[in-house]
Design an enzyme around this catalytic site. Sequence first.
Site, PDB file in Angstrom:
ATOM      1  CG  HIS A 129      -0.319   0.127   2.443  1.00 39.04           C
ATOM      2  ND1 HIS A 129       0.121   1.180   2.981  1.00 39.04           N
ATOM      3  CD2 HIS A 129       0.261  -0.942   3.336  1.00 39.04           C
ATOM      4  CE1 HIS A 129       0.833   0.944   4.291  1.00 39.04           C
ATOM      5  NE2 HIS A 129       0.816  -0.432   4.446  1.00 39.04           N
ATOM      6  CG  HIS A 138      13.389  -2.162 -15.071  1.00 42.79           C
ATOM      7  ND1 HIS A 138      13.798  -2.690 -16.473  1.00 42.79           N
ATOM      8  CD2 HIS A 138      12.564  -3.416 -14.701  1.00 42.79           C
ATOM      9  CE1 HIS A 138      13.229  -3.787 -16.666  1.00 42.79           C
ATOM     10  NE2 HIS A 138      12.828  -4.344 -15.656  1.00 42.79           N
TER      11      HIS A 138
END
Length: 206
Positions: A129, A138
């Site tokens: 979260h 990346h």
Amino acid sequence: METKVLLYGASGHGKVVLDILQAQGVVVDCICDDNPKFSHIHGVPVVPTKEIDWNENYVMLFSIGNNAIRAALAQRYAGPFITALHPQAVISPHATFGEGSVVMAGVVINTDVRVGKHSIINTGATLDHDCVVGDFVHISPGVSLAGNVTIGSATHVGIGACVIQGVTIGKGCTIGAGAVIIRDVPDGAVVVGNPGKIIKYNNTHE
């Protein structure tokens, strides 16, 4: 004018991005590459970039794993861009994604995660979260980000790395494969090991 879908990049990463779009039911019309090694990938024609007719009505996606190259291309091409979200990723309806980002199979992205433009969340990564991922990032396969982690733009997080909750990793960093990050990382740092230690700084970072 009919809208066509164009991928930029015909490497192995490009093949995976093509698979994702096809799994979404998106028809890819063409793949361009500066130095193509194939004439087709999975039935889609591969064309040298210099031969693309940019007067066509294209929507684009950069199918290139290298952060710096995606960032450079974004300076040259204005889009519009699509996103690629694999149907076998588990994505909260409250997560958001910038244009041109890619989410691969097996990824789990929990509530209120924000992913920036032209970033990659690679196979099997998990973002808990309230994580914030910058532009041109990346996140490699198998990476685990705990809650409230921030990843700065142009950073590469290597395969299997883990980041504990609340940590901020700066811009232009390189996090080594399998590293365990337990404290904040400054811009441009190269970090390896468990616990992660800075071994040097990248020559350039945003």
